[in-house]
Design an enzyme around this catalytic site. Structure first.
Site, PDB file in Angstrom:
ATOM      1  N   GLU A 100      15.153  -1.177   2.981  1.00 11.66           N
ATOM      2  CA  GLU A 100      15.325  -0.545   1.666  1.00 11.66           C
ATOM      3  C   GLU A 100      16.630   0.232   1.599  1.00 11.66           C
ATOM      4  O   GLU A 100      17.108   0.758   2.615  1.00 11.66           O
ATOM      5  CB  GLU A 100      14.139   0.412   1.417  1.00 11.66           C
ATOM      6  N   ARG A 173      17.998  14.297  -3.620  1.00 12.72           N
ATOM      7  CA  ARG A 173      17.171  13.231  -4.215  1.00 12.72           C
ATOM      8  C   ARG A 173      15.696  13.606  -4.357  1.00 12.72           C
ATOM      9  O   ARG A 173      14.936  12.895  -5.019  1.00 12.72           O
ATOM     10  CB  ARG A 173      17.257  11.981  -3.354  1.00 12.72           C
ATOM     11  N   LEU A 190       4.506 -17.412   3.925  1.00 15.22           N
ATOM     12  CA  LEU A 190       3.783 -17.906   2.749  1.00 15.22           C
ATOM     13  C   LEU A 190       2.300 -17.509   2.771  1.00 15.22           C
ATOM     14  O   LEU A 190       1.736 -17.173   1.721  1.00 15.22           O
ATOM     15  CB  LEU A 190       3.930 -19.436   2.666  1.00 15.22           C
ATOM     16  N   ARG A 200      -2.235  -8.891  -6.242  1.00 14.77           N
ATOM     17  CA  ARG A 200      -1.340  -8.285  -7.230  1.00 14.77           C
ATOM     18  C   ARG A 200      -1.177  -9.101  -8.513  1.00 14.77           C
ATOM     19  O   ARG A 200      -0.511  -8.640  -9.442  1.00 14.77           O
ATOM     20  CB  ARG A 200       0.026  -8.010  -6.599  1.00 14.77           C
TER      21      ARG A 200
HETATM   22  C1  LIG Z   1      -5.968  -3.121  -7.422  1.00 15.16           C
HETATM   23  C2  LIG Z   1      -5.658  -2.377  -6.163  1.00 15.16           C
HETATM   24  C3  LIG Z   1      -5.938  -1.020  -6.078  1.00 15.16           C
HETATM   25  C4  LIG Z   1      -5.629  -0.303  -4.906  1.00 15.16           C
HETATM   26  N1  LIG Z   1      -5.899   1.040  -4.860  1.00 15.16           N
HETATM   27  C5  LIG Z   1      -5.583   1.747  -3.742  1.00 15.16           C
HETATM   28  C6  LIG Z   1      -5.818   3.157  -3.675  1.00 15.16           C
HETATM   29  O1  LIG Z   1      -6.315   3.765  -4.601  1.00 15.16           O
HETATM   30  N2  LIG Z   1      -5.448   3.823  -2.556  1.00 15.16           N
HETATM   31  C7  LIG Z   1      -4.909   3.174  -1.484  1.00 15.16           C
HETATM   32  O2  LIG Z   1      -4.604   3.823  -0.484  1.00 15.16           O
HETATM   33  N3  LIG Z   1      -4.677   1.847  -1.521  1.00 15.16           N
HETATM   34  C8  LIG Z   1      -4.991   1.109  -2.615  1.00 15.16           C
HETATM   35  N4  LIG Z   1      -4.744  -0.235  -2.652  1.00 15.16           N
HETATM   36  C9  LIG Z   1      -4.097  -0.874  -1.485  1.00 15.16           C
HETATM   37  C10 LIG Z   1      -5.092  -1.727  -0.688  1.00 15.16           C
HETATM   38  O3  LIG Z   1      -6.145  -0.949  -0.160  1.00 15.16           O
HETATM   39  C11 LIG Z   1      -4.352  -2.463   0.444  1.00 15.16           C
HETATM   40  O4  LIG Z   1      -3.826  -1.510   1.345  1.00 15.16           O
HETATM   41  C12 LIG Z   1      -3.214  -3.303  -0.056  1.00 15.16           C
HETATM   42  O5  LIG Z   1      -3.627  -4.094  -1.125  1.00 15.16           O
HETATM   43  C13 LIG Z   1      -2.686  -4.196   1.071  1.00 15.16           C
HETATM   44  O6  LIG Z   1      -3.633  -5.184   1.340  1.00 15.16           O
HETATM   45  P1  LIG Z   1      -3.808  -5.821   2.761  1.00 15.16           P
HETATM   46  O7  LIG Z   1      -4.182  -4.789   3.780  1.00 15.16           O
HETATM   47  O8  LIG Z   1      -4.737  -6.996   2.587  1.00 15.16           O
HETATM   48  O9  LIG Z   1      -2.331  -6.400   3.036  1.00 15.16           O
HETATM   49  P2  LIG Z   1      -1.535  -6.482   4.384  1.00 15.16           P
HETATM   50  O10 LIG Z   1      -1.208  -5.140   4.888  1.00 15.16           O
HETATM   51  O11 LIG Z   1      -0.401  -7.428   4.133  1.00 15.16           O
HETATM   52  O12 LIG Z   1      -2.542  -7.138   5.384  1.00 15.16           O
HETATM   53  C14 LIG Z   1      -2.876  -8.522   5.319  1.00 15.16           C
HETATM   54  C15 LIG Z   1      -3.951  -8.773   6.334  1.00 15.16           C
HETATM   55  O13 LIG Z   1      -3.488  -8.377   7.627  1.00 15.16           O
HETATM   56  C16 LIG Z   1      -4.374  -7.409   8.199  1.00 15.16           C
HETATM   57  N5  LIG Z   1      -3.559  -6.376   8.862  1.00 15.16           N
HETATM   58  C17 LIG Z   1      -2.389  -5.860   8.451  1.00 15.16           C
HETATM   59  N6  LIG Z   1      -1.917  -4.956   9.316  1.00 15.16           N
HETATM   60  C18 LIG Z   1      -2.828  -4.899  10.289  1.00 15.16           C
HETATM   61  C19 LIG Z   1      -2.932  -4.145  11.476  1.00 15.16           C
HETATM   62  N7  LIG Z   1      -2.005  -3.273  11.837  1.00 15.16           N
HETATM   63  N8  LIG Z   1      -4.013  -4.338  12.242  1.00 15.16           N
HETATM   64  C20 LIG Z   1      -4.965  -5.217  11.910  1.00 15.16           C
HETATM   65  N9  LIG Z   1      -4.922  -5.971  10.791  1.00 15.16           N
HETATM   66  C21 LIG Z   1      -3.876  -5.813  10.004  1.00 15.16           C
HETATM   67  C22 LIG Z   1      -5.135  -6.799   7.016  1.00 15.16           C
HETATM   68  O14 LIG Z   1      -6.401  -6.310   7.371  1.00 15.16           O
HETATM   69  C23 LIG Z   1      -5.237  -7.984   6.063  1.00 15.16           C
HETATM   70  O15 LIG Z   1      -6.320  -8.795   6.388  1.00 15.16           O
HETATM   71  C24 LIG Z   1      -5.043  -0.972  -3.793  1.00 15.16           C
HETATM   72  C25 LIG Z   1      -4.787  -2.339  -3.882  1.00 15.16           C
HETATM   73  C26 LIG Z   1      -5.072  -3.042  -5.051  1.00 15.16           C
HETATM   74  C27 LIG Z   1      -4.748  -4.516  -5.109  1.00 15.16           C
END
Ligand SMILES: Cc1cc2nc3c(=O)[nH]c(=O)nc-3n(C[C@H](O)[C@H](O)[C@H](O)COP(=O)(O)OP(=O)(O)OC[C@H]3O[C@@H](n4cnc5c(N)ncnc54)[C@H](O)[C@@H]3O)c2cc1C
Length: 279
Positions: A100, A173, A190, A200
């Site tokens: 970033e 900032r 992908l 999203r």
């Molecule tokens: C509509 C919506 C509302 C939301 N509201 C909130 C909110 O109010 N507050 C908040 O804090 N968040 C919120 N989130 C964020 C949400 O909880 C997830 O953190 C975010 O969508 C990322 O998703 P993910 O963990 O599947 O993605 P990624 O981080 O890309 O992970 C993808 C996959 O890899 C696994 N993974 C990633 N890193 C690790 C690791 N280190 N160890 C083990 N497994 C891993 C995950 O479990 C998942 O299965 C919101 C998300 C959405 C879509």
């Protein structure tokens, strides 16, 4: 194996796709495409690509059955300009590599997000995390935009004043608002891009990040059309049913009139049948 060149992706390399009032997404680079998914999946048999139809059907089989590793062989790098409040939601997707712009190193540009009048809405009464359906009166929307712009101008003037007075940029900032635009390079495979898009593009996600997701989907389609088509079919357009819901579906299909689901469970099930979405 040769380097994969995908003509539809080459065509849009470096092209800026505008998002919101001042943001954009640019595909900086890509590695692989549908062909690479097929090569990776067939490596164990020592076979290469076959006809387009056979390759697409293999990709569809992999996606349908959760064989995700071959999709991780396709990598996309994007340059994204986005408001900080969108970046905060975006960055929660940990399975990507990010670089970033530094507000410690550079003076931040005078670029702020202001919603279009049609996107201004009141707090939803039934969804604590979202806005209500429908827009507000034109006059009210204009007055909200004026107030937002006034706050942004004041914050930016203060910022440039502090920078001008010699204060460290990393301190000057800290009072800038979340509507300020930032920029980053974002690289993701992908499989994880599909994970991002599933969450999203959903109507539960905030409209502003959905706008970015829409463009990312179109870029993914350029790079890997067969995989993206399968993702749209099985994931975006599909639905997941619980054991209770499956039993209800079977009862309905066999013509049994009485529903065993009740209250909210029944409402959720009906909504899923209607829209394909979880509530
Ligand atoms: C509509 C919506 C509302 C939301 N509201 C909130 C909110 O109010 N507050 C908040 O804090 N968040 C919120 N989130 C964020 C949400 O909880 C997830 O953190 C975010 O969508 C990322 O998703 P993910 O963990 O599947 O993605 P990624 O981080 O890309 O992970 C993808 C996959 O890899 C696994 N993974 C990633 N890193 C690790 C690791 N280190 N160890 C083990 N497994 C891993 C995950 O479990 C998942 O299965 C919101 C998300 C959405 C879509």
């Amino acid at each position: 194996m040769p380097h994969c060149v995908v003509p539809a992706a080459e065509e849009i390399l470096d092209r800026e796709f505008p998002v919101l009032n001042k943001g954009f997404i640019r595909l900086v680079d890509y590695l692989g495409g549908d062909e690479r998914i097929v090569q990776a999946a067939r490596v164990s048999y020592g076979e290469g690509t076959k006809s387009y139809r056979e390759d697409s059907s293999l990709i569809d089989h992999l996606l349908r059955n959760g064989h995700t590793s071959p999709f991780e062989q396709v990598i996309l790098t994007f340059h994204v300009k986005l408001p900080i409040f969108v970046a905060r939601q975006w960055i929660r997707h940990r399975t990507a590599r990010v670089n970033e712009i530094s507000g410690r190193y550079s003076v931040m540009k005078d670029d702020f997000y202001v919603p279009a009048p049609a996107d201004i809405a009141l707090q939803s009464a039934d969804n604590k995390q979202g806005r209500a359906q429908g827009t507000v009166a034109e006059e009210l929307a204009s007055s909200i935009i004026v107030r937002m712009e006034k706050g942004q101008r004041a914050a930016y003037e203060e910022y440039t004043d502090l920078v001008g007075s010699g204060l460290a940029r990393e301190l000057a900032r800290i009072d800038l608002p979340l509507s300020l635009y930032t920029e980053w390079y974002w690289q993701i495979d992908l499989h994880n891009l599909f994970g991002f898009l599933q969450l999203r593009l959903d109507p539960h996600a905030q409209l502003e990040i959905r706008e970015y997701a829409r463009i990312l989907l179109e870029i993914a389609r350029r790079v890997s059309p067969a995989a993206t088509g399968s993702f749209e079919n099985h994931v975006l357009g599909g639905a997941r049913f619980s054991a209770e819901e499956m039993a209800e579906l079977r009862r309905r299909l066999s013509g049994e009139g009485t529903s065993r689901l009740e209250g909210k469970n029944l409402d959720r099930f009906e909504e899923k049948l209607r829209t394909g979405r979880q509530s």
